[in-house]
Scaffold this motif. Structure first.
Motif, mmCIF file in Angstrom:
data_model
loop_
_atom_site.group_PDB
_atom_site.id
_atom_site.type_symbol
_atom_site.label_atom_id
_atom_site.label_comp_id
_atom_site.label_asym_id
_atom_site.label_seq_id
_atom_site.Cartn_x
_atom_site.Cartn_y
_atom_site.Cartn_z
ATOM 1 N N TYR A 159 0.850 -1.191 0.000
ATOM 2 C CA TYR A 159 0.000 0.000 0.000
ATOM 3 C C TYR A 159 0.882 1.236 0.000
ATOM 4 O O TYR A 159 1.965 1.235 0.594
ATOM 5 C CB TYR A 159 -0.913 0.004 1.231
ATOM 6 C CG TYR A 159 -2.247 0.659 0.947
ATOM 7 C CD1 TYR A 159 -3.300 -0.080 0.405
ATOM 8 C CD2 TYR A 159 -2.454 2.010 1.197
ATOM 9 C CE1 TYR A 159 -4.521 0.503 0.125
ATOM 10 C CE2 TYR A 159 -3.681 2.604 0.907
ATOM 11 C CZ TYR A 159 -4.699 1.852 0.381
ATOM 12 O OH TYR A 159 -5.912 2.433 0.087
ATOM 13 N N ILE A 160 0.408 2.294 -0.670
ATOM 14 C CA ILE A 160 1.190 3.519 -0.780
ATOM 15 C C ILE A 160 0.541 4.649 0.007
ATOM 16 O O ILE A 160 -0.671 4.855 -0.082
ATOM 17 C CB ILE A 160 1.356 3.911 -2.264
ATOM 18 C CG1 ILE A 160 2.415 3.001 -2.890
ATOM 19 C CG2 ILE A 160 1.746 5.374 -2.416
ATOM 20 C CD1 ILE A 160 2.620 3.187 -4.342
ATOM 21 N N VAL A 161 1.330 5.353 0.792
ATOM 22 C CA VAL A 161 0.837 6.528 1.509
ATOM 23 C C VAL A 161 1.796 7.679 1.237
ATOM 24 O O VAL A 161 3.011 7.520 1.323
ATOM 25 C CB VAL A 161 0.745 6.275 3.032
ATOM 26 C CG1 VAL A 161 0.139 7.490 3.733
ATOM 27 C CG2 VAL A 161 -0.069 5.035 3.345
ATOM 28 N N ASP A 162 1.250 8.830 0.887
ATOM 29 C CA ASP A 162 2.057 10.026 0.680
ATOM 30 C C ASP A 162 2.730 10.366 2.016
ATOM 31 O O ASP A 162 2.093 10.290 3.061
ATOM 32 C CB ASP A 162 1.143 11.164 0.212
ATOM 33 C CG ASP A 162 1.941 12.346 -0.297
ATOM 34 O OD1 ASP A 162 3.159 12.199 -0.480
ATOM 35 O OD2 ASP A 162 1.349 13.407 -0.503
ATOM 36 N N HIS A 165 1.135 12.304 4.855
ATOM 37 C CA HIS A 165 -0.143 11.839 5.400
ATOM 38 C C HIS A 165 0.002 10.726 6.431
ATOM 39 O O HIS A 165 -0.992 10.189 6.888
ATOM 40 C CB HIS A 165 -1.057 11.358 4.265
ATOM 41 C CG HIS A 165 -1.573 12.462 3.401
ATOM 42 N ND1 HIS A 165 -2.745 13.134 3.679
ATOM 43 C CD2 HIS A 165 -1.078 13.031 2.294
ATOM 44 C CE1 HIS A 165 -2.947 14.063 2.753
ATOM 45 N NE2 HIS A 165 -1.954 14.024 1.902
ATOM 46 N N ALA A 180 5.110 6.830 -6.798
ATOM 47 C CA ALA A 180 3.732 6.367 -6.927
ATOM 48 C C ALA A 180 3.567 5.852 -8.350
ATOM 49 O O ALA A 180 3.941 6.524 -9.297
ATOM 50 C CB ALA A 180 2.761 7.511 -6.647
ATOM 51 N N GLY A 181 3.022 4.665 -8.523
ATOM 52 C CA GLY A 181 2.893 4.095 -9.863
ATOM 53 C C GLY A 181 4.210 3.502 -10.312
ATOM 54 O O GLY A 181 5.111 3.282 -9.504
ATOM 55 N N SER A 187 5.433 10.175 -11.355
ATOM 56 C CA SER A 187 5.197 10.421 -9.945
ATOM 57 C C SER A 187 5.543 11.868 -9.595
ATOM 58 O O SER A 187 4.829 12.528 -8.852
ATOM 59 C CB SER A 187 6.017 9.448 -9.102
ATOM 60 O OG SER A 187 5.683 9.583 -7.747
ATOM 61 N N GLY A 191 2.931 15.454 -9.163
ATOM 62 C CA GLY A 191 2.937 16.168 -7.901
ATOM 63 C C GLY A 191 3.052 15.274 -6.690
ATOM 64 O O GLY A 191 3.001 15.745 -5.568
ATOM 65 N N GLU A 192 3.215 13.988 -6.885
ATOM 66 C CA GLU A 192 3.282 13.097 -5.734
ATOM 67 C C GLU A 192 4.704 12.979 -5.192
ATOM 68 O O GLU A 192 4.905 12.807 -4.006
ATOM 69 C CB GLU A 192 2.735 11.702 -6.079
ATOM 70 C CG GLU A 192 1.253 11.694 -6.479
ATOM 71 C CD GLU A 192 0.345 12.266 -5.399
ATOM 72 O OE1 GLU A 192 0.781 12.348 -4.242
ATOM 73 O OE2 GLU A 192 -0.788 12.646 -5.723
ATOM 74 N N VAL A 195 6.842 8.877 -2.172
ATOM 75 C CA VAL A 195 5.790 8.345 -1.321
ATOM 76 C C VAL A 195 6.360 7.165 -0.538
ATOM 77 O O VAL A 195 7.464 6.705 -0.820
ATOM 78 C CB VAL A 195 4.575 7.873 -2.150
ATOM 79 C CG1 VAL A 195 3.949 9.035 -2.892
ATOM 80 C CG2 VAL A 195 4.964 6.762 -3.102
ATOM 81 N N LYS A 197 6.002 3.288 0.460
ATOM 82 C CA LYS A 197 5.327 2.036 0.115
ATOM 83 C C LYS A 197 5.490 1.039 1.247
ATOM 84 O O LYS A 197 6.611 0.690 1.617
ATOM 85 C CB LYS A 197 5.901 1.464 -1.187
ATOM 86 C CG LYS A 197 5.145 0.222 -1.666
ATOM 87 C CD LYS A 197 5.880 -0.482 -2.793
ATOM 88 C CE LYS A 197 5.414 0.021 -4.150
ATOM 89 N NZ LYS A 197 6.053 -0.723 -5.245
#
Lengths: 227, 220
Positions: A159-162, A165, A180-181, A187, A191-192, A195, A197
């Motif tokens: 699972y990915i969380v910025d 956050h 992300a991705g 990514s 704008g991400e 992140v 993982k």
């Protein structure tokens, strides 16, 4: 330690009732109000275990140097804690386990819990967003705060969380700082940026809003600081 | 696609469950957490020049993010806007909706994002020279700082500048003083926007501009 969370979720404050002889360790500056019989001791580490070297290490990490330890004298005492940013709080009962907490989300914990400031799991790459991490270990209650609402994510797999956050996560989870991705370019353009993982089985608690993004949204309307 | 807005009006965030093959478009940096199997692609916000215009004039980002589920099971994406506040979902059925700069959060792929000249009146009112037009079929999520109030109007209605979030295409903007010269400027209301027509207007209960202008005199 008896904990009541008041005025959730918008303007949450934590009211703690400490029995005689109990000690609560809180983030510096979090106290809103307290009983007159409360004794405060400010240290650079866990009460009775201060160490200048550890404190220096934390200061280099860009983190507030001090923790306040509240102990009521003669009988019980009340302590009310709050945070700067609007948001929810949660309590967590540690049972001889370890919880990794994003520094800004730590509000307070019982004395029996060891607050390890030297946790370097994410290394400096994330400190670019001036985030530091605490490893809470032991047995007792912990109160965490957030910017916005808190939602748990049960991870089973990946699972990915910025990074902005994350409130806390179980130590059982494995993690890497990544994209992300599947593409670094997308990514960043999306704008991400970086992140986190998570891998394995465990829970990540996320805050609905990102303090850094709010800061950017606000700062575009602020005038420049005079030099 | 299953979507739910959670967090109340203070801290709205959107949980979107994407079925295999589905995708959703969000503004840049909207993702807070997601299933690691989701694919993220940064795409131009409708062609190079339109994306550029949208960035500099529409208050939106140059790129938007496209999250797609290329796996064979459901995957979750959680998105949020940069400021605390309420998010609303609007289902478009061939119609369109005007959004103020910065209000757009996400939409289904079947929705198209356009930019339209909003006029000098809108600019003087602090609402931007251009406005974002969302049209087509599907869901759009938009939001603002503070809670959102929807008002059906028929005739005219006055909104303080900076508080307008979205409105139907049947609505026109006019500019006027809130009251007489004196109370307009000393009463703190200044210029207000007069919206005219028949349709819906969505306004935000607070504005980031209001917050920054409160903070600004305190900086040194």
């Amino acid at each position: 330690m008896d904990i009541t969370l008041l005025h959730r979720p918008g303007n949450t404050a934590a009211r703690l009732t400490l029995a005689a002889g109990e000690t609560c360790t809180a983030e510096a500056g979090a106290m809103i109000a307290m009983s007159g019989n409360m004794d405060i001791e400010t240290t650079t580490h866990q009460k009775g275990k201060g160490g200048l070297l550890k404190a220096m290490k934390r200061m280099l990490g860009g983190e507030s140097l001090f923790l306040n330890h509240f102990t009521p004298k003669d009988g019980e005492g009340d302590l009310i804690l709050g945070t700067t940013l609007a948001g929810d709080m949660m309590t967590f009962n540690l049972d001889n386990e370890s919880l990794i907490v994003q520094g800004g989300s730590f509000l307070c914990c019982e004395h029996g819990i060891d607050v390890d400031m030297g946790w370097q799991g994410f290394k400096s790459i994330v400190s670019g967003e001036s985030i530091f991490w605490l490893n809470l270990k032991g047995k007792g209650q912990v109160v965490l705060s957030s910017f916005g609402a808190i939602y748990p994510v049960e991870v089973d797999g990946e699972y990915i969380v910025d990074t902005g956050h994350i409130v806390a996560f179980n130590e059982t989870l494995d993690f890497t700082i990544t994209k992300a991705g599947s593409s670094w370019l997308h990514s960043f353009l999306g704008g991400e940026g970086l992140v986190c993982k998570f891998r394995g089985k465990g829970t990540v608690w996320c805050q609905s809003h990102n303090p850094v993004s709010f800061g950017w949204a606000l700062s575009s309307g602020l005038k420049a600081r005079k030099a | 696609m299953q979507a739910e807005i959670k967090g109340g009006s203070a801290f709205s965030y959107v949980e979107i469950d994407l079925e295999p093959g589905e995708s959703v478009i969000t503004e840049s940096d909207a993702m807070s957490s997601m299933d690691a199997r989701l694919e993220l692609k940064a795409i131009l916000n409708g062609g190079f020049w339109r994306a550029l215009l949208r960035k500099f004039l529409g208050g939106e980002t140059f790129f938007v993010s496209r999250f797609s589920n290329q796996t064979d099971s459901k995957a979750r994406l959680t998105i949020v806007q940069p400021t605390p506040g309420e998010v609303k979902c609007e289902e478009l059925n061939g119609g369109s909706l005007f959004l103020q700069p910065g209000a757009f959060l996400a939409c289904e792929e079947t929705v198209s994002l356009g930019l339209q000249w909003a006029g000098l009146v809108s600019w003087i009112a602090g609402e931007g020279l251009f406005r974002l037009v969302v049209s087509g079929q599907g869901k759009v999520w938009y939001g603002a700082y503070g809670a959102l109030l929807t008002r059906e109007i028929d005739g005219e209605f006055i909104v303080d500048s900076g508080h307008l979030v979205a409105y139907d295409p049947t609505i026109k903007l006019r500019l006027q003083l809130a009251a007489g010269l004196f109370s307009s400027f000393f009463g703190g209301e200044g210029l207000v926007t007069r919206v005219q027509g028949k349709g819906r207007v969505v306004i935000q209960t607070r504005s980031i501009g209001g917050l920054t202008s409160w903070v600004n005199p305190k900086l040194y």
